[in-house]
Design a protein around this motif. Structure first.
Motif, PDB file in Angstrom:
ATOM      1  N   GLN A  87     -43.622 -13.739  -7.483  1.00  0.00           N
ATOM      2  CA  GLN A  87     -42.782 -12.620  -7.912  1.00  0.00           C
ATOM      3  C   GLN A  87     -41.362 -13.033  -8.298  1.00  0.00           C
ATOM      4  O   GLN A  87     -40.803 -12.520  -9.265  1.00  0.00           O
ATOM      5  CB  GLN A  87     -42.764 -11.530  -6.841  1.00  0.00           C
ATOM      6  CG  GLN A  87     -44.097 -10.832  -6.705  1.00  0.00           C
ATOM      7  CD  GLN A  87     -44.012  -9.525  -5.942  1.00  0.00           C
ATOM      8  OE1 GLN A  87     -42.953  -8.917  -5.809  1.00  0.00           O
ATOM      9  NE2 GLN A  87     -45.148  -9.075  -5.425  1.00  0.00           N
ATOM     10  N   THR A  91     -39.603 -12.468 -12.089  1.00  0.00           N
ATOM     11  CA  THR A  91     -38.495 -11.511 -12.169  1.00  0.00           C
ATOM     12  C   THR A  91     -37.791 -11.508 -13.519  1.00  0.00           C
ATOM     13  O   THR A  91     -37.567 -10.437 -14.097  1.00  0.00           O
ATOM     14  CB  THR A  91     -37.482 -11.770 -11.040  1.00  0.00           C
ATOM     15  OG1 THR A  91     -38.125 -11.595  -9.780  1.00  0.00           O
ATOM     16  CG2 THR A  91     -36.311 -10.795 -11.126  1.00  0.00           C
ATOM     17  N   MET A 150     -43.855  -5.314  -8.248  1.00  0.00           N
ATOM     18  CA  MET A 150     -42.459  -5.369  -8.685  1.00  0.00           C
ATOM     19  C   MET A 150     -42.076  -4.117  -9.460  1.00  0.00           C
ATOM     20  O   MET A 150     -41.029  -3.506  -9.218  1.00  0.00           O
ATOM     21  CB  MET A 150     -42.245  -6.605  -9.551  1.00  0.00           C
ATOM     22  CG  MET A 150     -42.471  -7.919  -8.821  1.00  0.00           C
ATOM     23  SD  MET A 150     -42.499  -9.323  -9.938  1.00  0.00           S
ATOM     24  CE  MET A 150     -40.785  -9.353 -10.478  1.00  0.00           C
ATOM     25  N   TRP A 236     -34.542 -18.947 -11.655  1.00  0.00           N
ATOM     26  CA  TRP A 236     -35.019 -18.004 -10.649  1.00  0.00           C
ATOM     27  C   TRP A 236     -35.023 -18.604  -9.254  1.00  0.00           C
ATOM     28  O   TRP A 236     -34.745 -17.914  -8.267  1.00  0.00           O
ATOM     29  CB  TRP A 236     -36.417 -17.498 -11.006  1.00  0.00           C
ATOM     30  CG  TRP A 236     -37.482 -18.551 -11.014  1.00  0.00           C
ATOM     31  CD1 TRP A 236     -37.887 -19.296 -12.080  1.00  0.00           C
ATOM     32  CD2 TRP A 236     -38.263 -18.982  -9.891  1.00  0.00           C
ATOM     33  NE1 TRP A 236     -38.881 -20.174 -11.704  1.00  0.00           N
ATOM     34  CE2 TRP A 236     -39.133 -19.998 -10.370  1.00  0.00           C
ATOM     35  CE3 TRP A 236     -38.318 -18.629  -8.549  1.00  0.00           C
ATOM     36  CZ2 TRP A 236     -40.038 -20.649  -9.542  1.00  0.00           C
ATOM     37  CZ3 TRP A 236     -39.225 -19.272  -7.730  1.00  0.00           C
ATOM     38  CH2 TRP A 236     -40.068 -20.258  -8.211  1.00  0.00           C
ATOM     39  N   THR A 240     -33.003 -17.100  -6.153  1.00  0.00           N
ATOM     40  CA  THR A 240     -33.704 -16.679  -4.947  1.00  0.00           C
ATOM     41  C   THR A 240     -33.025 -17.222  -3.703  1.00  0.00           C
ATOM     42  O   THR A 240     -32.765 -16.492  -2.734  1.00  0.00           O
ATOM     43  CB  THR A 240     -35.170 -17.163  -4.990  1.00  0.00           C
ATOM     44  OG1 THR A 240     -35.831 -16.552  -6.092  1.00  0.00           O
ATOM     45  CG2 THR A 240     -35.898 -16.810  -3.700  1.00  0.00           C
ATOM     46  N   ASP A 374     -31.610  -3.127 -11.427  1.00  0.00           N
ATOM     47  CA  ASP A 374     -32.244  -4.447 -11.466  1.00  0.00           C
ATOM     48  C   ASP A 374     -32.124  -5.186 -10.142  1.00  0.00           C
ATOM     49  O   ASP A 374     -32.947  -6.055  -9.839  1.00  0.00           O
ATOM     50  CB  ASP A 374     -31.613  -5.298 -12.581  1.00  0.00           C
ATOM     51  CG  ASP A 374     -32.013  -4.813 -13.972  1.00  0.00           C
ATOM     52  OD1 ASP A 374     -32.999  -4.058 -14.065  1.00  0.00           O
ATOM     53  OD2 ASP A 374     -31.342  -5.183 -14.948  1.00  0.00           O
ATOM     54  N   THR A 377     -35.190  -4.618  -8.231  1.00  0.00           N
ATOM     55  CA  THR A 377     -36.292  -5.461  -8.698  1.00  0.00           C
ATOM     56  C   THR A 377     -36.186  -6.857  -8.104  1.00  0.00           C
ATOM     57  O   THR A 377     -37.184  -7.447  -7.685  1.00  0.00           O
ATOM     58  CB  THR A 377     -36.274  -5.550 -10.238  1.00  0.00           C
ATOM     59  OG1 THR A 377     -36.322  -4.227 -10.787  1.00  0.00           O
ATOM     60  CG2 THR A 377     -37.475  -6.335 -10.748  1.00  0.00           C
ATOM     61  N   ARG A 378     -34.958  -7.412  -8.061  1.00  0.00           N
ATOM     62  CA  ARG A 378     -34.773  -8.747  -7.486  1.00  0.00           C
ATOM     63  C   ARG A 378     -35.079  -8.740  -5.988  1.00  0.00           C
ATOM     64  O   ARG A 378     -35.684  -9.685  -5.465  1.00  0.00           O
ATOM     65  CB  ARG A 378     -33.343  -9.221  -7.738  1.00  0.00           C
ATOM     66  CG  ARG A 378     -33.049  -9.546  -9.195  1.00  0.00           C
ATOM     67  CD  ARG A 378     -31.689 -10.226  -9.349  1.00  0.00           C
ATOM     68  NE  ARG A 378     -31.477 -10.703 -10.699  1.00  0.00           N
ATOM     69  CZ  ARG A 378     -30.869 -10.007 -11.659  1.00  0.00           C
ATOM     70  NH1 ARG A 378     -30.418  -8.784 -11.397  1.00  0.00           N
ATOM     71  NH2 ARG A 378     -30.732 -10.502 -12.868  1.00  0.00           N
ATOM     72  N   ALA A 381     -38.890  -8.677  -5.538  1.00  0.00           N
ATOM     73  CA  ALA A 381     -39.513  -9.951  -5.928  1.00  0.00           C
ATOM     74  C   ALA A 381     -39.225 -11.057  -4.924  1.00  0.00           C
ATOM     75  O   ALA A 381     -40.127 -11.787  -4.495  1.00  0.00           O
ATOM     76  CB  ALA A 381     -39.026 -10.360  -7.319  1.00  0.00           C
TER      77      ALA A 381
END
Length: 434
Positions: A87, A91, A150, A236, A240, A374, A377-378, A381
């Motif tokens: 995920q 993203t 997601m 990403w 993360t 957004d 969403t992050r 994920a």
């Protein structure tokens, strides 16, 4: 206009009305239209999940097809971790989508096709080849599920106001539970010796739930976004790590979620202990599905409303109840009193399954409520990717302890659950109406 008013009435029968919050998202009619479609689509998806289940139906299918036991052991890791691990990497692509509903629709369509391929495989192949093809389809299924996971949180956050999201999740869970009970009763009526044709038919029916869900989801009134990710290289992995390192509240949520695995990982150990006792109560496939369905029906609405008031407290309370239930069952097993062990295992299986419904609804509500746009969403994920890793670690440790017997593994999970209750209780409050 009358149809729109009718949808508002139906929506408010299921979810508490909040005119002020609904006005901020375009009014009651718009919220009701989106909310009812989300409930129906999620219920369809959850119904399919009850059949394409890596803990019950698919292992049963493997046994009927004569698949090697080693391949059976890959079902749950592929299904659970496969839908979580990718995920964070996905993203940037999801953030580029102007309509997140279309991301969900893509994921649901692929899941439906994957389930359909499993049904075809069951009819055409046997042995290790059938198992390998089903595992490949399950891998595709899990990756597609990552997209749905997601996108669904983001779509819900954009179309359903805070204070109603837990109820929406709970109603969808309850509806899928009613269907699951019906499926379980039908499976039980068909008897313990289910053939390949019957299982393939159920998998084909499950495929339809996702394909119908695509049509339902297409009508959700979602405002398009500008797209959140710039073209080019997407760092990403570093994003993360940075999010987990710098966002203290989010990091604590991820830790709490990892420690709450007691309600997810304990029930299979109850089943193996019951089988070892020579019990036939939980042996039938239909019985497993019925137990899961009843837990969803009973817990969905109740835990949904509680989660809208305080999702962190539902997580904490759920962890305490699950851990204490596990410890009490362990105590009965160790006493080994004739006539008590099997009823305790059956009761424990149901209670922990019921609590797991509450924990799932609460953590979904919490992550949707704790951020906007957004960033939500992050959060979803990164949390799921981290959980994919932690699930493998905790699962491996508990499985290793299980080589010494189910009791050590259950004790470990109960201890982790009590720690998870403490961490959840100390999380900041994000749910409830402002």
């Amino acid at each position: 206009m009358s149809a729109a008013r009718g949808s508002v009435r139906w929506y408010h029968r299921l979810v508490d009305a909040d005119p002020e919050a609904e006005a901020q998202l375009g009014g009651a009619e718009r919220v009701a239209s989106g909310g009812l479609r989300i409930i129906l689509a999620n219920a369809l998806q959850s119904t399919g999940d009850q059949i394409v289940n890596a803990k019950t139906v698919l292992p049963w299918l493997f046994s009927v097809l004569g698949a090697p036991a080693a391949l059976v052991g890959l079902l749950v890791p592929i299904r659970e971790s496969g839908s979580m691990l990718p995920q964070a990497a996905l993203t940037p692509w999801v953030l580029r989508a102007r309509r997140r509903t279309r991301v969900w629709m893509l994921g649901a369509a692929v899941q439906g096709l994957a389930a359909l391929s499993m049904a075809g495989t069951a009819l055409l192949l046997t042995g290790w080849l059938a198992a390998v093809v089903v595992l490949a389809a399950l891998t595709v299924f899990a990756l597609a599920r990552a997209l749905c996971s997601m996108a669904s949180k983001d779509v819900q956050g954009r179309t359903v106001p805070k204070g109603q999201r837990g109820q929406v999740n709970g109603v969808a869970t309850a509806v899928s539970g009613v269907v699951a009970v019906g499926v379980g009763v039908l499976l039980q009526a068909l008897g313990p010796d289910l053939g390949v044709g019957v299982l393939a038919a159920f998998l084909g029916a499950a495929a339809l739930t996702w394909l119908v869900g695509v049509v339902v989801y297409a009508g959700i009134p979602e405002e398009p976004t500008m797209g959140g990710a710039a073209p080019g290289r997407d760092p990403w992995l570093s994003d993360t790590v940075t999010l987990l390192r710098e966002d203290r509240d989010f990091r604590r949520f991820v830790v709490a979620r990892a420690l709450l695995l007691v309600s997810a990982l304990a029930p299979p150990f109850f089943v193996t202990l019951a089988v070892a006792q020579g019990s036939s109560v939980l042996v039938g496939l239909g019985s497993f599905v019925i137990a899961q369905g009843v837990a969803s029906v009973v817990g969905g609405r109740v835990f949904g409303r509680w989660s809208d008031r305080s999702s962190r407290l539902v997580m904490a309370a759920g962890a305490v109840v699950a851990s204490l239930t596990v410890l009490m069952v362990v105590g009965v097993v160790l006493l080994d009193r004739e006539g008590l062990t099997v009823p305790a295992l059956v009761a424990g299986y149901f209670v922990v399954s019921l609590v797991h419904v509450g924990v799932r609804v609460a953590r979904k509500t919490y992550v949707v409520d704790m951020a906007e746009g957004d960033r939500r969403t992050r959060y979803v994920a990164v949390a799921n990717t981290a959980m994919g890793v932690l699930l493998l670690v905790v699962g491996a440790v508990s499985a290793g302890l299980a080589t010494f017997g189910e009791v050590p593994a259950l004790v470990l999970l109960a201890v982790l659950g009590l720690l998870g209750a403490l961490v959840s209780w100390r999380l900041p409050e994000v749910s409830g109406r402002a």
